[in-house]
Design a protein around this motif. Structure first.
Motif, PDB file in Angstrom:
ATOM      1  N   VAL A  90       0.851  -1.193   0.000  1.00 37.05           N
ATOM      2  CA  VAL A  90       0.000   0.000   0.000  1.00 37.05           C
ATOM      3  C   VAL A  90       0.886   1.241   0.000  1.00 37.05           C
ATOM      4  CG1 VAL A  90      -1.942  -1.116   1.184  1.00 37.05           C
ATOM      5  CG2 VAL A  90      -0.169   0.019   2.534  1.00 37.05           C
ATOM      6  N   ASP A  91       0.284   2.384  -0.288  1.00 36.21           N
ATOM      7  CA  ASP A  91       1.015   3.641  -0.202  1.00 36.21           C
ATOM      8  C   ASP A  91       1.450   3.882   1.237  1.00 36.21           C
ATOM      9  OD1 ASP A  91       0.672   4.214  -2.908  1.00 36.21           O
ATOM     10  OD2 ASP A  91      -1.213   5.287  -2.549  1.00 36.21           O
ATOM     11  N   GLU A  92       2.529   4.616   1.404  1.00 32.15           N
ATOM     12  CA  GLU A  92       3.066   4.889   2.741  1.00 32.15           C
ATOM     13  C   GLU A  92       2.032   5.576   3.627  1.00 32.15           C
ATOM     14  OE1 GLU A  92       4.959   5.043   6.150  1.00 32.15           O
ATOM     15  OE2 GLU A  92       5.631   3.836   4.448  1.00 32.15           O
ATOM     16  N   ALA A  93       1.203   6.452   3.063  1.00 35.69           N
ATOM     17  CA  ALA A  93       0.193   7.143   3.876  1.00 35.69           C
ATOM     18  C   ALA A  93      -0.805   6.141   4.471  1.00 35.69           C
ATOM     19  CB  ALA A  93      -0.538   8.184   3.037  1.00 35.69           C
ATOM     20  N   VAL A  94      -1.192   5.140   3.709  1.00 33.97           N
ATOM     21  CA  VAL A  94      -2.110   4.107   4.217  1.00 33.97           C
ATOM     22  C   VAL A  94      -1.415   3.284   5.290  1.00 33.97           C
ATOM     23  CG1 VAL A  94      -3.449   2.049   3.607  1.00 33.97           C
ATOM     24  CG2 VAL A  94      -3.434   4.036   2.075  1.00 33.97           C
ATOM     25  N   ALA A  95      -0.177   2.888   5.043  1.00 31.36           N
ATOM     26  CA  ALA A  95       0.582   2.115   6.032  1.00 31.36           C
ATOM     27  C   ALA A  95       0.733   2.901   7.325  1.00 31.36           C
ATOM     28  CB  ALA A  95       1.942   1.724   5.469  1.00 31.36           C
ATOM     29  N   ALA A  96       0.966   4.209   7.229  1.00 27.84           N
ATOM     30  CA  ALA A  96       1.101   5.047   8.421  1.00 27.84           C
ATOM     31  C   ALA A  96      -0.211   5.080   9.201  1.00 27.84           C
ATOM     32  CB  ALA A  96       1.536   6.455   8.030  1.00 27.84           C
ATOM     33  N   TRP A  97      -1.333   5.168   8.497  1.00 29.04           N
ATOM     34  CA  TRP A  97      -2.643   5.148   9.154  1.00 29.04           C
ATOM     35  C   TRP A  97      -2.859   3.816   9.883  1.00 29.04           C
ATOM     36  CZ3 TRP A  97      -6.751   2.104   6.848  1.00 29.04           C
ATOM     37  CH2 TRP A  97      -7.916   2.109   7.595  1.00 29.04           C
ATOM     38  N   VAL A  98      -2.513   2.699   9.228  1.00 31.36           N
ATOM     39  CA  VAL A  98      -2.687   1.385   9.857  1.00 31.36           C
ATOM     40  C   VAL A  98      -1.802   1.282  11.104  1.00 31.36           C
ATOM     41  CG1 VAL A  98      -2.303  -1.104   9.537  1.00 31.36           C
ATOM     42  CG2 VAL A  98      -3.422   0.233   7.733  1.00 31.36           C
ATOM     43  N   ARG A  99      -0.557   1.736  11.010  1.00 33.82           N
ATOM     44  CA  ARG A  99       0.331   1.703  12.174  1.00 33.82           C
ATOM     45  C   ARG A  99      -0.223   2.566  13.314  1.00 33.82           C
ATOM     46  NH1 ARG A  99       4.279   2.074   8.097  1.00 33.82           N
ATOM     47  NH2 ARG A  99       4.532   4.306   8.501  1.00 33.82           N
ATOM     48  N   ASP A 100      -0.704   3.750  12.968  1.00 32.58           N
ATOM     49  CA  ASP A 100      -1.244   4.659  13.983  1.00 32.58           C
ATOM     50  C   ASP A 100      -2.500   4.080  14.641  1.00 32.58           C
ATOM     51  OD1 ASP A 100      -1.337   7.311  15.337  1.00 32.58           O
ATOM     52  OD2 ASP A 100      -3.217   7.489  14.190  1.00 32.58           O
ATOM     53  N   ALA A 101      -3.376   3.497  13.848  1.00 34.98           N
ATOM     54  CA  ALA A 101      -4.642   2.973  14.371  1.00 34.98           C
ATOM     55  C   ALA A 101      -4.453   1.726  15.221  1.00 34.98           C
ATOM     56  CB  ALA A 101      -5.583   2.668  13.210  1.00 34.98           C
ATOM     57  N   THR A 102      -3.340   1.020  15.023  1.00 27.45           N
ATOM     58  CA  THR A 102      -3.107  -0.199  15.791  1.00 27.45           C
ATOM     59  C   THR A 102      -2.051  -0.007  16.883  1.00 27.45           C
ATOM     60  OG1 THR A 102      -1.469  -0.961  14.161  1.00 27.45           O
ATOM     61  CG2 THR A 102      -3.750  -1.721  13.877  1.00 27.45           C
ATOM     62  N   GLY A 103      -1.476   1.179  16.950  1.00 26.68           N
ATOM     63  CA  GLY A 103      -0.404   1.416  17.911  1.00 26.68           C
ATOM     64  C   GLY A 103      -0.869   1.912  19.246  1.00 26.68           C
TER      65      GLY A 103
END
Length: 103
Positions: A90-103
């Motif tokens: 996925v794009d880095e922005a999507v990956a960052a959202w997933v990391r933030d939402a699960t962190g």
């Protein structure tokens, strides 16, 4: 592109699928879940079966994918839940959202 993980499982009851999906979000194991009605045709106990099911997909990090699959297994009512997981670019922005939402 950066990898996240998709974890998928089928449920015989849409309410159960929604309950598990919400639990994953509440426990911050997934950033997003999607529920889709499907017709599954499969062999079980040497008989071809057909059933209405709900497929749940969960977006999570690569690091959490095994934990997400285990949690689904704990909550699932099937004798043998099929829980699949795979990496997805996925794009880095999507990956960052997933990391933030699960962190």
């Amino acid at each position: 592109m950066t990898d996240i993980a998709i974890v998928q499982a089928s449920f015989g009851d849409p309410a159960e699928a929604a309950l598990v999906a919400r639990k994953l979000l509440e426990e911050r194991l997934a950033a997003c879940t999607s529920l889709m009605p499907v017709t599954s045709i499969y062999r079980w106990q040497d008989v071809t079966q057909e059933a209405a099911e709900t497929v749940m997909t969960a977006k999570t990090t690569i690091e959490l994918a095994t934990q997400v699959a285990a949690r689904i297994g704990q909550l699932h009512s099937y004798d043998l839940p099929v829980i699949e997981r795979w990496p997805v670019a996925v794009d880095e922005a999507v990956a960052a959202w997933v990391r933030d939402a699960t962190g």
